[in-house]
Write an enzyme that holds these catalytic residues in place. Structure first.
Site, mmCIF file in Angstrom:
data_model
loop_
_atom_site.group_PDB
_atom_site.id
_atom_site.type_symbol
_atom_site.label_atom_id
_atom_site.label_comp_id
_atom_site.label_asym_id
_atom_site.label_seq_id
_atom_site.Cartn_x
_atom_site.Cartn_y
_atom_site.Cartn_z
ATOM 1 N N CYS A 2 -35.653 -0.323 66.404
ATOM 2 C CA CYS A 2 -34.490 0.309 65.356
ATOM 3 C C CYS A 2 -35.686 1.233 64.394
ATOM 4 C CB CYS A 2 -34.805 -1.168 63.847
ATOM 5 S SG CYS A 2 -32.963 -1.884 64.107
HETATM 6 P P1 NAD Z 1 -28.580 -6.038 70.817
HETATM 7 O O1 NAD Z 1 -29.288 -4.659 72.463
HETATM 8 O O2 NAD Z 1 -29.650 -7.057 70.833
HETATM 9 O O3 NAD Z 1 -27.379 -6.384 71.064
HETATM 10 C C1 NAD Z 1 -26.228 -5.712 71.510
HETATM 11 C C2 NAD Z 1 -24.966 -6.564 72.118
HETATM 12 O O4 NAD Z 1 -24.367 -6.267 71.965
HETATM 13 C C3 NAD Z 1 -25.856 -7.025 73.537
HETATM 14 O O5 NAD Z 1 -25.793 -8.184 73.851
HETATM 15 C C4 NAD Z 1 -24.754 -6.356 74.561
HETATM 16 O O6 NAD Z 1 -24.143 -7.094 75.770
HETATM 17 C C5 NAD Z 1 -24.074 -6.306 73.536
HETATM 18 N N1 NAD Z 1 -22.489 -5.176 74.291
HETATM 19 C C6 NAD Z 1 -22.168 -4.049 74.197
HETATM 20 N N2 NAD Z 1 -21.223 -3.417 74.681
HETATM 21 C C7 NAD Z 1 -20.471 -3.809 73.817
HETATM 22 C C8 NAD Z 1 -19.162 -4.406 73.703
HETATM 23 N N3 NAD Z 1 -17.993 -3.436 74.138
HETATM 24 N N4 NAD Z 1 -18.156 -4.876 74.357
HETATM 25 C C9 NAD Z 1 -19.159 -6.552 73.609
HETATM 26 N N5 NAD Z 1 -20.187 -6.781 73.637
HETATM 27 C C10 NAD Z 1 -21.073 -5.071 73.836
HETATM 28 O O7 NAD Z 1 -28.397 -5.199 70.069
HETATM 29 P P2 NAD Z 1 -29.259 -5.223 68.207
HETATM 30 O O8 NAD Z 1 -30.579 -5.343 67.573
HETATM 31 O O9 NAD Z 1 -28.326 -6.601 67.870
HETATM 32 O O10 NAD Z 1 -28.276 -4.625 67.491
HETATM 33 C C11 NAD Z 1 -27.778 -4.226 67.005
HETATM 34 C C12 NAD Z 1 -27.114 -2.414 66.054
HETATM 35 O O11 NAD Z 1 -27.588 -3.135 64.750
HETATM 36 C C13 NAD Z 1 -27.989 -0.895 66.561
HETATM 37 O O12 NAD Z 1 -27.227 -0.217 66.049
HETATM 38 C C14 NAD Z 1 -29.285 -1.331 65.827
HETATM 39 O O13 NAD Z 1 -29.558 0.116 65.021
HETATM 40 C C15 NAD Z 1 -28.500 -2.293 64.415
HETATM 41 N N6 NAD Z 1 -29.339 -3.420 63.293
HETATM 42 C C16 NAD Z 1 -30.838 -3.582 64.368
HETATM 43 C C17 NAD Z 1 -31.334 -4.638 63.584
HETATM 44 C C18 NAD Z 1 -32.288 -5.284 64.487
HETATM 45 O O14 NAD Z 1 -33.305 -6.111 63.407
HETATM 46 N N7 NAD Z 1 -32.352 -5.649 66.027
HETATM 47 C C19 NAD Z 1 -31.540 -4.795 62.097
HETATM 48 C C20 NAD Z 1 -30.048 -3.731 61.507
HETATM 49 C C21 NAD Z 1 -29.617 -2.773 62.774
#
Ligand code: NAD
Length: 414
Positions: free
Chosen positions: A258
């Site tokens: 992030c």
């Molecule tokens: P991640 O990469 O762990 O997970 C994303 C998931 O989305 C993956 O499993 C991927 O296969 C899936 N995906 C992609 N395209 C898709 C589609 N069209 N249909 C269905 N599934 C699909 O990401 P994350 O860490 O969970 O982060 C997600 C969002 O949340 C980002 O924008 C990130 O900046 C934000 N965020 C993350 C955190 C954190 O600590 N990880 C905290 C706050 C906000």
């Protein structure tokens, strides 16, 4: 309520399991078949404290699938897909757009589409064109909202149930009411705003946290030269309520999926709209230099590193997670490989993920690490407090108290 989640990564899985455990019927969609199979057999694709137990507990209320059509009856759909950086640091919106395309095909009766992924201001509203493709009108046939996520990997389930605040940006009144109802039992401040404001709150929040870390690292670098322990400084300033002690642990900088990407995305957006964000640029510069100090201090004790065995303790970007995205271990390992060092590494949870990036280094137990010529501590896992460092050269990047007993001890900025 019937809730759909798109994207079952760190955020989507926690959000889904969290709402399911509060009695909602949740269906999660992901494009990754392996992830879906694991989740449906009660296994979590990520390591997160308490998640596996919670997933088993919510068995009746939570189901994972690759079929977007299964969200046809969802009253609320949370989009939780990744928003990575492009080469130039700007935000890559291809997953969010693809999710919006998928949703546009299943819109029927009114439901709220909620963007939970971190997206640059203006993004959520830019999706309206995609969502309206099949003759459905925003505010009438479907609602639109932005609900940024603030969870911290390592304590994300706790953060889900006990957030510091909930921010809801909504396009239409009905979306706001539905989300207010969903979150009604959460005991924390709730902020209702327009969509752009909600999007920006998330960027300002991560930028500020990154600022605190780069600030204390800057102060720490000065302290190191002056022979002062920056942790005493952090304590001294942290009692000031205007400053606060959290996020003042000096070290080798911030990583994770992030802070680096979000600050870079805000820099790119800011440049695009004609404002040069000098402070944000410096935060990133300091953060990129900081891990390399490890090598500088290591060379002070072992000037020629070629062929030497160096042990690394900690590969995850922080303790209590297996996530290695943007981990500070990555630039350090790259630099050590350039110096032709023999690297031995250990992490309680992140070896599997790190191996995918660096299959060529040796992974071993902490005991074997203690036989190296020098040890670099890169993540402050609790178990590193229990090792006996008395025979070692230790370059500590995270302030591990026990490591101070080392034969030769060097703190990164203390
Ligand atoms: P991640 O990469 O762990 O997970 C994303 C998931 O989305 C993956 O499993 C991927 O296969 C899936 N995906 C992609 N395209 C898709 C589609 N069209 N249909 C269905 N599934 C699909 O990401 P994350 O860490 O969970 O982060 C997600 C969002 O949340 C980002 O924008 C990130 O900046 C934000 N965020 C993350 C955190 C954190 O600590 N990880 C905290 C706050 C906000």
């Amino acid at each position: 309520m019937n809730i759909g989640i798109i994207g079952l990564g760190y955020v989507g899985l926690i959000t889904g399991v969290g709402f399911a455990s509060l009695g909602n019927k949740v269906i999660g969609v992901d494009i990754d078949n392996n992830k879906i199979n694991k989740i449906n057999t009660g296994e979590t694709p990520i390591y997160e404290q308490g998640l596996e137990e919670k997933l088993k507990e919510v068995n009746d209320n939570f189901r994972a699938t690759t079929n977007i059509n299964d969200l046809k009856d969802s009253e609320i759909i949370f989009v939780c897909v990744g928003t990575p950086s492009k080469e130039d640091g700007s935000i890559d919106l291809k997953y969010v757009r693809r999710a919006a395309e998928d949703i546009s095909k299943i819109l029927g009766s009114y439901r709220v589409i909620v963007i939970k992924s971190t997206v640059i201001p203006g993004t959520t509203e830019s999706l309206i064109k995609i969502l309206e493709k099949n003759d459905k009108k925003v505010g009438e046939d479907f609602g639109l909202a932005m609900n940024p996520e603030f969870l911290k990997e390592g304590s994300s389930l706790k953060d889900f149930f006990e957030p510091d605040r909930i921010v809801i940006g909504s396009y239409d009144e009905k979306s706001k009411e539905i989300l207010a109802e969903l979150y009604k039992d959460f005991n924390c401040p709730k902020l209702f705003a327009n969509i752009k404001t909600a999007e920006m709150i998330k960027y300002a929040s991560n930028s500020f946290l990154g600022t605190k870390i780069s600030f204390i690292n800057e102060i720490g670098n000065i302290c190191k030269k002056l022979g002062i322990d920056v942790y005493a400084i952090a304590e001294g300033i942290g009692y000031d309520k205007r400053i606060g002690r959290e996020f003042l642990n000096a070290g080798i900088g911030f990583g994770g999926s992030c802070f680096p990407k979000d600050i870079k995305a805000l820099i790119a957006k800011s440049n695009e709209i004609g404002h040069e964000p000098k402070l944000l640029q410096e935060i990133i510069k300091i953060n990129e230099k900081q891990p390399l100090k490890k090598i500088e201090f290591l060379k002070k004790h072992i000037p020629n590193l070629k062929g030497k065995e160096i042990g690394i303790l900690g590969l995850a970007f922080k303790p209590e997670t297996d996530d290695v995205r943007e981990s500070r271990a990555i630039p350090i390992v790259k630099e050590l490989l350039k110096e032709e060092v023999i690297i031995k590494a250990y992490d309680p949870k992140a070896i599997g993920n790190f191996k995918k990036l660096f299959p060529q280094i040796k992974y071993c137990s902490p005991e074997e690490i203690l036989n190296s010529e020098a040890i670099l501590i890169l993540t402050n896992w609790k178990e590193f407090e229990n090792l006996d460092y008395r025979k070692n050269i230790v370059i500590d990047g995270r302030g591990i108290l026990k490591a101070k007993e080392a034969k030769i001890y060097e703190g990164i900025c203390w």
